[in-house]
Design a protein around this motif. Structure first.
Motif, mmCIF file in Angstrom:
data_model
loop_
_atom_site.group_PDB
_atom_site.id
_atom_site.type_symbol
_atom_site.label_atom_id
_atom_site.label_comp_id
_atom_site.label_asym_id
_atom_site.label_seq_id
_atom_site.Cartn_x
_atom_site.Cartn_y
_atom_site.Cartn_z
ATOM 1 N N ILE A 107 52.461 46.714 36.773
ATOM 2 C CA ILE A 107 51.321 45.541 36.550
ATOM 3 C C ILE A 107 50.036 46.040 36.296
ATOM 4 C CG2 ILE A 107 50.099 43.807 38.097
ATOM 5 C CD1 ILE A 107 52.361 43.342 39.922
ATOM 6 N N VAL A 108 49.426 45.074 35.502
ATOM 7 C CA VAL A 108 47.972 45.386 34.932
ATOM 8 C C VAL A 108 47.058 44.200 35.638
ATOM 9 C CG1 VAL A 108 46.127 45.518 33.146
ATOM 10 C CG2 VAL A 108 48.473 46.418 33.108
ATOM 11 N N GLU A 109 46.073 44.496 36.539
ATOM 12 C CA GLU A 109 45.331 43.431 37.206
ATOM 13 C C GLU A 109 43.743 43.725 36.823
ATOM 14 O OE1 GLU A 109 47.485 42.900 41.591
ATOM 15 O OE2 GLU A 109 45.839 43.922 41.484
ATOM 16 N N SER A 110 43.178 42.379 36.545
ATOM 17 C CA SER A 110 41.611 42.551 36.161
ATOM 18 C C SER A 110 41.166 41.603 37.150
ATOM 19 C CB SER A 110 41.299 42.039 34.734
ATOM 20 O OG SER A 110 41.685 40.607 34.847
ATOM 21 N N TYR A 111 39.742 42.402 37.799
ATOM 22 C CA TYR A 111 38.954 41.716 38.535
ATOM 23 C C TYR A 111 37.469 41.597 38.235
ATOM 24 C CZ TYR A 111 42.508 42.905 42.210
ATOM 25 O OH TYR A 111 43.734 42.997 42.780
ATOM 26 N N HIS A 112 36.856 40.529 38.681
ATOM 27 C CA HIS A 112 35.439 40.402 38.294
ATOM 28 C C HIS A 112 34.654 40.569 39.562
ATOM 29 C CE1 HIS A 112 36.155 37.933 34.487
ATOM 30 N NE2 HIS A 112 36.847 38.981 34.377
ATOM 31 N N LEU A 113 33.447 41.233 39.450
ATOM 32 C CA LEU A 113 32.681 41.334 40.674
ATOM 33 C C LEU A 113 31.243 41.266 40.478
ATOM 34 C CD1 LEU A 113 32.902 42.667 43.589
ATOM 35 C CD2 LEU A 113 32.094 44.991 42.617
ATOM 36 N N ASN A 114 30.575 40.309 41.008
ATOM 37 C CA ASN A 114 29.138 39.826 40.771
ATOM 38 C C ASN A 114 28.299 40.641 41.777
ATOM 39 O OD1 ASN A 114 26.818 38.648 40.087
ATOM 40 N ND2 ASN A 114 27.457 36.542 41.235
ATOM 41 N N LEU A 115 27.458 41.797 40.877
ATOM 42 C CA LEU A 115 26.679 42.780 41.824
ATOM 43 C C LEU A 115 25.606 42.015 42.263
ATOM 44 C CD1 LEU A 115 27.260 45.479 39.170
ATOM 45 C CD2 LEU A 115 28.544 45.153 41.661
ATOM 46 N N SER A 116 25.063 40.689 41.596
ATOM 47 C CA SER A 116 23.700 40.122 42.072
ATOM 48 C C SER A 116 24.075 39.652 43.372
ATOM 49 C CB SER A 116 23.191 39.425 41.175
ATOM 50 O OG SER A 116 24.353 38.343 40.504
ATOM 51 N N ALA A 117 25.218 39.067 44.052
ATOM 52 C CA ALA A 117 25.327 38.527 45.081
ATOM 53 C C ALA A 117 25.044 39.179 46.199
ATOM 54 C CB ALA A 117 26.952 38.031 45.109
ATOM 55 N N GLN A 118 24.696 38.394 47.302
ATOM 56 C CA GLN A 118 24.532 39.120 48.724
ATOM 57 C C GLN A 118 25.215 39.925 49.193
ATOM 58 O OE1 GLN A 118 20.997 38.066 49.722
ATOM 59 N NE2 GLN A 118 21.326 39.940 50.847
ATOM 60 N N VAL A 119 26.744 39.426 49.348
ATOM 61 C CA VAL A 119 27.752 40.370 49.731
ATOM 62 C C VAL A 119 28.615 40.361 48.732
ATOM 63 C CG1 VAL A 119 29.533 40.920 51.195
ATOM 64 C CG2 VAL A 119 27.537 39.719 52.128
ATOM 65 N N PRO A 120 28.681 41.172 47.673
ATOM 66 C CA PRO A 120 29.380 41.312 46.435
ATOM 67 C C PRO A 120 31.151 41.385 46.839
ATOM 68 C CG PRO A 120 27.881 43.016 46.068
ATOM 69 C CD PRO A 120 27.722 42.598 47.604
ATOM 70 N N GLN A 121 31.673 40.409 46.218
ATOM 71 C CA GLN A 121 33.361 40.263 46.536
ATOM 72 C C GLN A 121 33.977 40.036 45.365
ATOM 73 O OE1 GLN A 121 35.248 40.160 49.392
ATOM 74 N NE2 GLN A 121 33.329 40.717 50.502
ATOM 75 N N ALA A 122 35.100 41.060 45.150
ATOM 76 C CA ALA A 122 35.761 41.219 43.842
ATOM 77 C C ALA A 122 36.887 39.674 43.818
ATOM 78 C CB ALA A 122 36.604 42.417 43.849
ATOM 79 N N VAL A 123 36.848 39.160 42.832
ATOM 80 C CA VAL A 123 37.534 38.121 42.471
ATOM 81 C C VAL A 123 38.546 38.651 41.410
ATOM 82 C CG1 VAL A 123 37.916 35.790 41.606
ATOM 83 C CG2 VAL A 123 35.856 36.743 42.836
ATOM 84 N N ARG A 124 40.000 38.439 41.756
ATOM 85 C CA ARG A 124 41.035 38.522 40.802
ATOM 86 C C ARG A 124 40.941 37.480 39.666
ATOM 87 N NH1 ARG A 124 46.666 39.817 43.081
ATOM 88 N NH2 ARG A 124 47.214 37.632 42.625
ATOM 89 N N ALA A 125 40.692 38.041 38.314
ATOM 90 C CA ALA A 125 40.750 37.133 37.225
ATOM 91 C C ALA A 125 42.037 37.107 36.566
ATOM 92 C CB ALA A 125 39.620 37.930 36.303
ATOM 93 N N SER A 126 42.836 38.116 36.526
ATOM 94 C CA SER A 126 44.239 37.803 35.980
ATOM 95 C C SER A 126 45.239 38.825 36.336
ATOM 96 C CB SER A 126 43.981 37.967 34.351
ATOM 97 O OG SER A 126 43.791 39.291 34.028
ATOM 98 N N LYS A 127 46.257 38.394 36.281
ATOM 99 C CA LYS A 127 47.548 39.441 36.624
ATOM 100 C C LYS A 127 48.603 39.439 35.536
ATOM 101 C CE LYS A 127 50.020 40.634 40.746
ATOM 102 N NZ LYS A 127 50.480 40.357 41.814
ATOM 103 N N ILE A 128 48.817 40.543 34.906
ATOM 104 C CA ILE A 128 49.918 40.592 33.856
ATOM 105 C C ILE A 128 51.059 41.028 34.461
ATOM 106 C CG2 ILE A 128 50.654 41.261 31.559
ATOM 107 C CD1 ILE A 128 47.596 41.587 30.944
ATOM 108 N N THR A 129 52.230 40.342 34.611
ATOM 109 C CA THR A 129 53.437 40.778 35.488
ATOM 110 C C THR A 129 54.881 40.084 34.529
ATOM 111 O OG1 THR A 129 53.484 38.757 36.667
ATOM 112 C CG2 THR A 129 52.223 40.274 37.479
ATOM 113 N N ILE A 130 54.532 38.915 34.116
ATOM 114 C CA ILE A 130 55.720 38.487 33.435
ATOM 115 C C ILE A 130 56.463 39.060 32.507
ATOM 116 C CG2 ILE A 130 54.695 37.214 31.376
ATOM 117 C CD1 ILE A 130 56.804 35.012 33.233
ATOM 118 N N GLY A 131 55.874 39.986 31.927
ATOM 119 C CA GLY A 131 56.592 40.877 31.035
ATOM 120 C C GLY A 131 57.704 42.264 31.504
#
Length: 938
Positions: free
Chosen positions: A383-407
């Motif tokens: 699996i290849v996963e990608s995450y986005h993390l907003n560093l300017s937020a008060q409490v930075p939380q990682a959000v999963r943007a995509s997940k490549i699994t079907i292949g």
């Protein structure tokens, strides 16, 4: 002479079912002008570039045979350096997808790669303990650095200085001065392997990750910097080390020798940052800016830290000072102020932890200008996963943007099957079943299942049956992708399933020592009016041992059953009476198949042998040593006595059961092959391996001649043996810290042979020319001269020009090694030719490089040879004059380019300021207009 049988060659058609191999690392690449969207990942011997937004494969960088072990993108984003398991490095262009440059220097897998900040040099570390610096522009090796005693784990260039830092599994971190090519400092403060390194705070700090939960932080002070004479010595040595008070008794740092090593840098341990993971560091890295640091261990958690810049450190220090002053005032006026310093934990702050869906194998970071951090994770389970993390937020939380699994599947594929029309392929693993379109290689259905061990398409190709590890038979409908029925078939694993030749039922064999017979039937479904397919248990054959494999004879009269006691028992299907016992294997028979005419049965065993038996009397026709490990799967090609075997030695082989000959080996998989399936028409073979890949092989129209195949095999073995031979030694050179970058390969030997042939042709032609002149003189007239066909092919060039052409064709990265294996008898001719070429002023750089190398390696023989004195004298004059001319031209061109650059920059500045003025005036006009409107309203 008897008639020879003609075989057709099977060629690799495709690799699919793989998202990413866990052996290498994932990296962000710049493609189509975008950064942070496209990710390059290793995929066995290839490199796949995935679009994380769409989940699509956009580019395949095709490799040769060896598995990819490391990736590194160039700073300009146009190239990708790929390291392989055999130690070779190829540099691909991301625009064309072609490999432009190949470097051969390492004897084992490449474990680390790094470009310098301009992208002109590339450094590689390997399992063979060597570090090699390559010149990417000249496409050649610069030098080899020896010093580590175990595999190199990380290599880093320092931007400002011409220095290199390397870490290894020998617990050492070494500092190399690339000007003098020697190791001037060794950090010995680690008790275990150093698995990762990163430079932060504008290369003033080094962070190392080891086998414990500590990230050790080291301060780097450049000694050659101009120092303030008033500053005390203690401060000088500490440099930029706020928080240095943490360096207490644990400063068992590095200084092996205090005096000569401290010329360039001083490196002292500041303290440690504690990770939450208790195991070893697997990957430690920063983004390009060095503001974000991240690391992970052997678990599924990525720990992200933020590194404060000098500006932020100063602001924080000022705040702390104010607070300390306030406290001091409140307590008492007389109390002295203590020195305020930031702790290491305040300078390197934990941002967050990212928990992935499986174990992390590698990651890459990219910080966008807006302050958003993009993270890509390569996981162990394909699996290849990608995450986005907003560093300017008060409490930075990682959000999963995509997940490549079907292949692909999450675990190893244990069973494969082809549909009767040769179009669909079924693959089943521990968690899912996938149906693939053979021509497009797209996954068209994914269905959840239990741990699958065997499978088949039901006649009509609308349903599939799966036999599981828990003893169940699962029936799936392909149109809806749903589970129709689950039957508790066996008390142990269902090891084998076979379709009856009349297509009315199946037979299954399990670990509960039973063979069960099932018939297809249509039953009423409560939820709908239509009838659905089901299976009815009709008979059972009880045996004394676990059943590993079952097969029907094509006429459905006999049933072959392989048992755990290493025998194969043959029974009559109608009465279930015992007919034959085939014994001879030393270990259990894991696979078998019966030929289309029912005359032969071939059995493959864990003892690495394949035995071919007659089904009439049960006599063993031949025993073949098939693989170097267990034979995992065996199947006959339709309408023939040819069969394929798959082994744990990662090979697939084709055999002739009539002539008992090995026909062809299909090499491609890098780990154990678990199973294979042949299409009903015999045109396609699909195989599944422990390397998570599925491979499709296609039968071509090209005939395969066995003698030629054996010859090619012998050639390949010879080439392998050449690569393993001892490297040639340069006279007078000791095995020190540095050495030549290249290594002897079959390509360098071929290049040396071509140079030798060219020189021999030159000698022959010069002798013929002399002879021709003598004949002309004797005849007193011009006699036509016969031109050599090779020279005619090159456009009637002179023999000396032909030698130069051959010489120019030698790859830049192989030049030194080719000259090293060139016998000295050819060197005098080469030196005379070099003199001629340099005098004419052609290819000065290449010729000087070759000339200086030849002088270096044959110095003793050249200086002691009186015949070469005049040649060397002439070379000295011509070389010096031509090189100075070339330098003058280069200097003039450089000055011209710099002038043009200044002119363009000056023009850009003028236009920039003009644009800014226009914008300002426009804003002014708009503001006045607004004010007028407000006044009108009022």
């Amino acid at each position: 002479m008897g008639l020879t049988r003609q075989y057709l060659r099977y060629e690799p058609a495709a690799l699919f079912g793989l998202v990413a191999s866990a052996r290498g690392n994932a990296v962000f690449v710049a493609l189509r002008g975008e950064r942070g969207r496209y990710v390059a990942v290793p995929a066995c011997e290839h490199v796949f570039v995935w679009d994380t937004r769409k989940g699509e494969k956009v580019l395949i960088l095709k490799g040769l045979k060896q598995e990819v072990s490391y990736l590194c993108p160039s700073p300009d984003g146009l190239h990708l350096a790929v390291g392989y398991e055999d130690g070779s490095i190829r540099v691909f262009s991301l625009l064309s997808g072609e490999a432009n440059i190949t470097f051969n220097g390492h004897k084992a897998a490449v474990t680390a790669l790094q470009y310098d900040h301009l992208g002109g040099r590339l450094v590689s570390g390997s399992k063979d303990t060597d570090v090699i610096v390559w010149d990417v522009i000249n496409e050649s090796g610069l030098y080899r650095l020896r010093g580590h005693k175990d595999a190199v784990t990380q290599v880093l260039f320092l931007k400002e200085k011409n220095l290199l830092v390397t870490s290894g599994k020998d617990t050492l971190v070494k500092w190399w001065d690339l000007d003098t090519q020697h190791c001037f400092k060794t950090l010995v403060g680690h008790r275990t392997e150093v698995w990762g390194m990163a430079l932060i705070s504008e290369e003033k700090r080094l962070i190392t990750g080891s086998a414990d939960s500590e990230l050790r932080v080291w301060d780097i002070t450049y000694i050659q910097e101009v120092k303030d004479p008033d500053e005390p010595e203690s401060k000088k040595s500490k440099g930029s080390s706020p928080g240095a008070e943490e360096n207490t008794e644990e400063d068992e740092t590095l200084e092996l020798d205090e005096h000569p090593e401290e010329r360039l840098i001083k490196c002292s341990k500041v303290g440690s940052i504690m990770r939450e993971g208790r195991d070893r560091v697997v990957t430690l890295g920063t983004d390009r800016t060095g503001k974000i640091l991240a690391c992970h261990g052997t678990d599924a958690v990525l720990e992200v830290f933020s590194v404060l810049s000098e500006e932020e450190v100063r602001k924080k220090l000022e705040k702390k000072m104010k607070k300390a002053k306030k406290k001091a005032k409140q307590k008492s006026e007389e109390e002295p102020e203590g020195t305020v310093e930031l702790s290491l934990q305040e300078e390197i702050q934990r941002v967050t932890n990212i928990r992935a869906s499986s174990k992390i194998k590698s990651f890459d970071l990219i910080l966008s200008p807006k302050g958003e951090l993009k993270i890509v994770l390569l996981l162990q389970n394909n699996i290849v996963e990608s995450y986005h993390l907003n560093l300017s937020a008060q409490v930075p939380q990682a959000v999963r943007a995509s997940k490549i699994t079907i292949g692909g599947h999450r675990s190893d594929v244990r069973t494969l099957a082809f549909s009767s029309d040769n179009i669909a392929i079924l693959s089943a693993a521990a968690e899912s079943i996938k149906i693939w379109n053979r021509s497009t290689l797209q996954c068209i259905r994914t269905m959840d299942c239990e741990y699958a061990l065997c499978s088949l398409f039901v006649p009509g190709d609308r349903q599939v049956i799966i036999g599981t590890k828990t003893g169940k038979l699962q029936l799936y409908d392909l149109a809806s992708g749903s589970l129709m029925e689950t039957l508790n078939a066996h008390d142990g694993a269902v090891w084998s399933i076979a379709l009856s030749p009349d297509q009315r039922g199946v037979v299954t064999g399990g670990a509960d020592k039973c063979v069960k017979f099932w018939e297809f039937e249509l039953v009423k479904d409560e939820s709908s009016i239509q009838k659905r397919l089901s299976m009815k248990h009709v008979r059972v054959l009880q045996l004394d041992e676990d059943v590993l494999c079952v097969r029907y004879s094509p006429n459905q009269k006999l049933l072959a059953v392989s048992l755990l006691d290493c025998t194969v028992k043959i029974f009559y299907v109608d009465t279930l009476k015992f007919f034959l016992s085939l014994y001879g294997h030393k270990l259990p028979v894991l696979c078998m198949d019966i030929s289309y005419d029912g005359t032969l049965i071939a059995t493959g065993s864990a003892d690495r042998n394949v035995k071919i038996w007659g089904l009439d009397f049960g006599d063993c026709h031949r025993s073949l040593f098939a693989h170097d490990d267990s034979v995992m799967y065996l199947q006959f090609v339709a309408k023939s006595h040819l069969f394929f075997t798959a082994g744990k030695d990662s090979k697939i082989k084709q055999w002739d059961a009539d002539k008992f000959e090995h026909i062809q080996t299909l090499e491609g998989h890098h780990q154990e092959v678990w199973c294979l399936a042949l299409s009903p028409n015999g045109d396609y073979v699909v195989s599944a391996s422990h390397d998570k890949s599925l491979r499709l092989w296609e039968r071509t129209r090209e005939p395969l001649i066995l003698e030629e195949e054996r010859e090619m095999q012998r050639e390949a073995e010879y080439e392998d043996s050449v690569a393993k031979e001892e490297q040639p030694v340069v006279a007078g050179e000791t095995q020190g810290e540095t050495g030549l970058a290249g290594k002897k390969t079959i390509e360098t030997i071929k290049a040396a042979e071509q140079i030798m042939e060219a020189i021999e042709l030159y000698r022959e032609e010069m002798a013929k020319l002399k002879e021709h002149k003598a004949i002309c003189k004797a005849a007193g007239k011009e006699v036509p001269y016969p031109v050599n066909p090779i020279l005619r092919a090159y456009g009637n060039v002179t023999p000396s020009a032909y030698v130069l052409e051959v010489f120019k064709k030698v790859k830049s990265s192989e030049l030194e090694e080719s000259l090293l294996v060139l016998p000295f008898s050819y060197v005098p001719d080469l030196l005379e030719l070099f003199n001629e070429y340099i005098h004419l002023g052609s290819d000065i750089e290449l010729l000087c490089r070759a000339l200086l190398f030849l002088l270096k390696i044959h110095f003793g023989q050249i200086t002691s040879n009186h015949m070469l004195v005049t040649v060397i004298e002439n070379l000295k004059k011509t070389t010096i004059s031509r090189v100075s001319e070339a330098r003058d031209v280069l200097g003039f061109n450089m000055a011209g380019l710099q002038y043009l650059k200044r002119e363009i920059e000056a023009k850009d500045e003028v236009t920039f300021f003009a644009d800014a003025t226009d914008r300002f005036e426009e804003k002014k006009r708009k503001r006045k207009k607004k004010e007028k409107m407000i006044l009108a309203v009022l």
